[in-house]
Motif scaffolding. Structure first.
Motif, PDB file in Angstrom:
ATOM      1  N   LYS A 132       0.849  -1.200   0.000  1.00 12.15           N
ATOM      2  CA  LYS A 132       0.000   0.000   0.000  1.00 12.15           C
ATOM      3  C   LYS A 132       0.883   1.247   0.000  1.00 12.15           C
ATOM      4  O   LYS A 132       1.108   1.854   1.044  1.00 12.15           O
ATOM      5  CB  LYS A 132      -0.922   0.009   1.217  1.00 12.15           C
ATOM      6  N   PRO A 133       1.398   1.662  -1.143  1.00 13.56           N
ATOM      7  CA  PRO A 133       2.233   2.866  -1.175  1.00 13.56           C
ATOM      8  C   PRO A 133       1.438   4.089  -0.713  1.00 13.56           C
ATOM      9  O   PRO A 133       0.315   4.323  -1.174  1.00 13.56           O
ATOM     10  CB  PRO A 133       2.639   2.975  -2.651  1.00 13.56           C
ATOM     11  N   ASP A 134       2.011   4.829   0.221  1.00 10.04           N
ATOM     12  CA  ASP A 134       1.359   6.010   0.798  1.00 10.04           C
ATOM     13  C   ASP A 134      -0.011   5.662   1.372  1.00 10.04           C
ATOM     14  O   ASP A 134      -0.927   6.499   1.403  1.00 10.04           O
ATOM     15  CB  ASP A 134       1.223   7.127  -0.243  1.00 10.04           C
ATOM     16  N   GLY A 135      -0.179   4.414   1.843  1.00 16.32           N
ATOM     17  CA  GLY A 135      -1.423   3.998   2.457  1.00 16.32           C
ATOM     18  C   GLY A 135      -2.561   3.744   1.482  1.00 16.32           C
ATOM     19  O   GLY A 135      -3.703   3.524   1.900  1.00 16.32           O
ATOM     20  N   GLU A 136      -2.261   3.734   0.179  1.00 18.12           N
ATOM     21  CA  GLU A 136      -3.298   3.592  -0.841  1.00 18.12           C
ATOM     22  C   GLU A 136      -3.467   2.123  -1.243  1.00 18.12           C
ATOM     23  O   GLU A 136      -2.498   1.450  -1.575  1.00 18.12           O
ATOM     24  CB  GLU A 136      -2.924   4.413  -2.080  1.00 18.12           C
ATOM     25  N   HIS A 137      -4.706   1.651  -1.241  1.00 19.35           N
ATOM     26  CA  HIS A 137      -4.983   0.301  -1.724  1.00 19.35           C
ATOM     27  C   HIS A 137      -4.788   0.267  -3.239  1.00 19.35           C
ATOM     28  O   HIS A 137      -5.335   1.109  -3.961  1.00 19.35           O
ATOM     29  CB  HIS A 137      -6.412  -0.133  -1.379  1.00 19.35           C
ATOM     30  N   ARG A 138      -4.051  -0.722  -3.705  1.00 18.90           N
ATOM     31  CA  ARG A 138      -3.785  -0.846  -5.131  1.00 18.90           C
ATOM     32  C   ARG A 138      -4.355  -2.125  -5.734  1.00 18.90           C
ATOM     33  O   ARG A 138      -4.185  -2.366  -6.922  1.00 18.90           O
ATOM     34  CB  ARG A 138      -2.266  -0.776  -5.378  1.00 18.90           C
TER      35      ARG A 138
END
Length: 330
Positions: free
Chosen positions: A209-215
């Motif tokens: 999760k880069p920068d807390g973002e779900h991918r």
């Protein structure tokens, strides 16, 4: 006899249930035998992304991997140019195929398919015919199939842009014969999934999760009893959900497992050539890539680009679909 890898949470095969389950398909109606005479009028390259091919580092020697699955050894592989769909085949696309050909899926022919237990209504639950002992979160549900994915009291009306599920490898092949396309090989699939990155864990890099973002669409919570769905989806997500990878391809990690052309063997990287590898010796199970919405790090960390799984070609589940490819001719 070749040693088979340990089954994952995502795998429930046609042969896994007890003896009471129907393992012989009923006689299919006539249109099934005739469907190969019907071809899509659409150019098979329409909507596909052309990839230039070339050399890339395939597989992994990472400790995160599953050695029994044959994820390594890491090696340099070359693939020729090819086209691949940016998305998995949708319910809308599969519906068009069925309407034009009269095709009846294997889930319909057998009369049952595997549905994840949290998606089954109380009424349907009372009619469940079997639960596999090794993977009890899968219910064998009579009457479930691609258009009624959780049983007879369900439908796909609001999921036409979601990936079609409950399709076997054989069903995917039938779709490809109609569309003039094919399934990608494992090497093509991994080349595409990596999106031009080398030795990365996921299609976008090494952080889940880069920068807390779900991918990607995977399990959050305690598998298999509680899904927090913090990524926005408990089951399948639309095929264009989340950001694409560097090649403009969506959901190469998570959402649904995707069938590949190869037969599966844990010896894949040792048994196939470095140029356009494809394992063609029948083993009874076909390769799947990408992981699904049921994958969780604690149990089935197979949403990595090098991860592999398999199932019998007649098996169908609520988390398995496919995307199509096409050979490029320069």
């Amino acid at each position: 006899m070749e040693q088979q890898p340990k089954k994952a949470c995502c795998a429930a095969g046609r042969n896994d249930g007890p003896a009471g389950l129907n393992r012989e398909p009923t006689s299919p109606p006539a249109p099934v035998a005739q469907q190969n005479d019907t071809k899509s009028s659409r150019d098979p390259k329409d909507g596909l992304v052309r990839l230039s091919g070339g050399e890339f580092i395939m597989g992994t020697d990472s400790r995160e991997g599953f050695p029994a699955d044959g994820e390594g050894p890491e090696r340099v592989v070359r693939v020729d140019p090819f086209y691949i769909a940016p998305y998995a085949v949708t319910n809308a696309q599969f519906q068009q195929f069925v309407e034009e050909t009269g095709y009846v899926t294997e889930a319909e022919q057998f009369g049952w398919t595997y549905v994840f237990h949290l998606f089954v209504s109380e009424e349907t639950k009372r009619q469940v015919v079997s639960v596999p002992q090794a993977t009890p979160w899968w219910y064998a549900v009579n009457g479930a199939y691609w258009a009624k994915p959780e049983g007879l009291d369900s439908d796909i009306g609001d999921r036409m842009n979601h990936p079609v599920v409950h399709v076997s490898w054989n069903d995917a092949e039938a779709y490809c014969r109609w569309s003039g396309q094919r399934l990608p090989t494992e090497a093509e699939w991994e080349y595409a999934a990596r999106g031009g990155l080398e030795r990365k864990t996921y299609p976008w890099g090494d952080l889940l999760k880069p920068d807390g973002e779900h991918r990607c669409n995977i399990w959050q919570g305690k598998f298999p009893v509680k899904n927090n769905a913090s990524d926005g989806y408990e089951g399948t997500a639309p095929v264009d959900a989340y950001k694409p990878n560097g090649y403009g391809l969506y959901n190469m990690a998570g959402n649904v497992w995707e069938w590949c052309a190869d037969w599966f063997t844990p010896a894949y990287h040792r048994a196939t050539p470095n140029a356009n590898p494809r394992f063609e010796q029948p083993t009874g199970i076909r390769s799947m890539r990408g992981g699904s919405y049921l994958c969780h790090r604690s149990y089935c960390n197979r949403y990595r680009v090098a991860a592999r799984s398999s199932n019998t070609p007649d098996s169908s589940t609520g988390n398995a679909g496919f995307r199509v490819a096409f050979s490029a001719i320069d």
